[in-house]
Design an enzyme around this catalytic site. Structure first.
Site, PDB file in Angstrom:
ATOM      1  N   GLY A 223      22.428 -35.331   6.352  1.00  0.00           N
ATOM      2  CA  GLY A 223      21.459 -34.340   5.913  1.00  0.00           C
ATOM      3  C   GLY A 223      20.009 -34.592   6.285  1.00  0.00           C
TER       4      GLY A 223
ATOM      5  N   GLU B 276      15.372 -39.244   3.076  1.00  0.00           N
ATOM      6  CA  GLU B 276      16.542 -38.549   2.542  1.00  0.00           C
ATOM      7  C   GLU B 276      16.266 -37.047   2.422  1.00  0.00           C
ATOM      8  OE1 GLU B 276      19.463 -38.079   2.216  1.00  0.00           O
ATOM      9  OE2 GLU B 276      20.367 -38.860   0.390  1.00  0.00           O
ATOM     10  N   ASP B 277      17.324 -36.263   2.404  1.00  0.00           N
ATOM     11  CA  ASP B 277      17.151 -34.806   2.370  1.00  0.00           C
ATOM     12  C   ASP B 277      16.842 -34.258   0.981  1.00  0.00           C
ATOM     13  OD1 ASP B 277      19.704 -35.309   1.356  1.00  0.00           O
ATOM     14  OD2 ASP B 277      20.743 -33.961   2.736  1.00  0.00           O
TER      15      ASP B 277
ATOM     16  N   LYS C 242      15.140 -32.047  -6.816  1.00  0.00           N
ATOM     17  CA  LYS C 242      15.618 -31.122  -7.858  1.00  0.00           C
ATOM     18  C   LYS C 242      15.598 -31.869  -9.177  1.00  0.00           C
ATOM     19  CE  LYS C 242      19.453 -28.997  -5.703  1.00  0.00           C
ATOM     20  NZ  LYS C 242      20.857 -28.562  -5.830  1.00  0.00           N
TER      21      LYS C 242
ATOM     22  N   ASP D   1      23.631 -28.984   3.977  1.00  0.00           N
ATOM     23  CA  ASP D   1      24.841 -28.212   4.292  1.00  0.00           C
ATOM     24  C   ASP D   1      25.515 -27.656   3.058  1.00  0.00           C
ATOM     25  OD1 ASP D   1      25.764 -30.889   3.420  1.00  0.00           O
ATOM     26  OD2 ASP D   1      27.743 -30.090   3.904  1.00  0.00           O
TER      27      ASP D   1
HETATM   28  P1  IMP Z   1      22.655 -37.108  -5.727  1.00  0.00           P
HETATM   29  O1  IMP Z   1      23.360 -38.425  -5.663  1.00  0.00           O
HETATM   30  O2  IMP Z   1      23.259 -36.199  -6.745  1.00  0.00           O
HETATM   31  O3  IMP Z   1      21.174 -37.210  -5.872  1.00  0.00           O
HETATM   32  O4  IMP Z   1      23.044 -36.415  -4.392  1.00  0.00           O
HETATM   33  C1  IMP Z   1      22.258 -36.176  -3.331  1.00  0.00           C
HETATM   34  C2  IMP Z   1      23.142 -35.607  -2.217  1.00  0.00           C
HETATM   35  O5  IMP Z   1      23.892 -34.465  -2.690  1.00  0.00           O
HETATM   36  C3  IMP Z   1      22.298 -35.128  -1.075  1.00  0.00           C
HETATM   37  O6  IMP Z   1      22.137 -36.137  -0.114  1.00  0.00           O
HETATM   38  C4  IMP Z   1      23.083 -33.933  -0.560  1.00  0.00           C
HETATM   39  O7  IMP Z   1      24.010 -34.305   0.429  1.00  0.00           O
HETATM   40  C5  IMP Z   1      23.850 -33.425  -1.752  1.00  0.00           C
HETATM   41  N1  IMP Z   1      23.181 -32.258  -2.366  1.00  0.00           N
HETATM   42  C6  IMP Z   1      22.609 -32.207  -3.590  1.00  0.00           C
HETATM   43  N2  IMP Z   1      22.072 -31.000  -3.841  1.00  0.00           N
HETATM   44  C7  IMP Z   1      22.289 -30.271  -2.717  1.00  0.00           C
HETATM   45  C8  IMP Z   1      21.948 -28.921  -2.350  1.00  0.00           C
HETATM   46  O8  IMP Z   1      21.317 -28.140  -3.079  1.00  0.00           O
HETATM   47  N3  IMP Z   1      22.346 -28.529  -1.104  1.00  0.00           N
HETATM   48  C9  IMP Z   1      23.022 -29.341  -0.244  1.00  0.00           C
HETATM   49  N4  IMP Z   1      23.360 -30.596  -0.553  1.00  0.00           N
HETATM   50  C10 IMP Z   1      22.995 -31.059  -1.784  1.00  0.00           C
HETATM   51 MG    MG Z   2      25.547 -32.927   1.852  1.00  0.00          MG
END
Ligand code: IMP
Ligand code: MG
Length: 184
Positions: free
Chosen positions: A41, A95-96, A127, A155
């Protein structure tokens, strides 16, 4: 594309990424950081950011997958690990998006165990409303509301990554989104 709305335009992304590049150049003056970009991402964000920076960098990629459905939060598997030692180096993770925070939290502690001189995180989207663990990035480009976003690297079911803007779905298409977040 019906059902898909623009949240952040291509121009706004480019403008804000350029501002961040300037800030990072300032903060890393005289240093040569290792940039650790998280596949898949963060690729679009990483290349734009690095092209706008003047600081000399070394670029590394990692890919992680998380163990879902367990309470052992923050456990990740390195699907692609570093190719170099980061001991004593200044490290910047790119990171994305931070969502629950699990991915970055565990990646951060994994990288800290390698004894870098410093470790910071630059994240394109944050977020905050979805956070489950204590995790903050040092640099955030966009604080976004709790919507599932795609484009500019992000994605949905491995699609939409190459949109030049960040968009969100009015209604999320068919698939269950939770099962689909393994490839960070
Ligand atoms: P976390 O461990 O929940 O913070 O996850 C982060 C990862 O979840 C990111 O690197 C994304 O790959 C995925 N992700 C979380 N929210 C989104 C979204 O709104 N769109 C696309 N991918 C997301
Ligand atoms: Mg993803």
């Amino acid at each position: 594309m019906d059902n898909l709305n623009v949240m952040i335009t291509e121009d706004e992304i480019q403008e804000k990424v350029a501002e961040l590049a300037k800030q990072i150049d300032k903060d890393y003056e005289g240093k040569e950081p290792v940039i650790i970009s998280v596949l898949n991402g963060a690729v679009f964000f990483t290349t734009d950011l690095l092209k706008k920076m003047k600081t000399p960098v070394e670029l590394q990629f990692v890919q992680v997958s998380s163990y879902k459905g367990t309470e052992s939060t923050g456990e990740i598997k390195m699907k692609k690990d570093l190719d170099i030692s980061i001991k004593g180096r200044d490290v910047l993770i790119v990171e994305d998006i931070i969502d629950t925070g699990h991915t970055l939290k565990s990646l951060k502690s994994y990288l800290l165990s390698k004894n870098p001189a410093s470790l910071k995180i630059a994240c394109l989207n944050d977020k905050k409303a979805r956070r489950q663990v204590d995790m903050e990035a040092d640099y955030v480009v966009f604080n976004i509301e709790d919507k599932f976003v795609v484009g500019y690297g992000l994605d949905y079911n491995d699609k939409y990554r190459n949109l030049p803007y960040i968009g969100y779905f009015e209604r999320i298409p068919e698939l269950e989104q939770e099962d689909d977040r393994d490839e960070r």
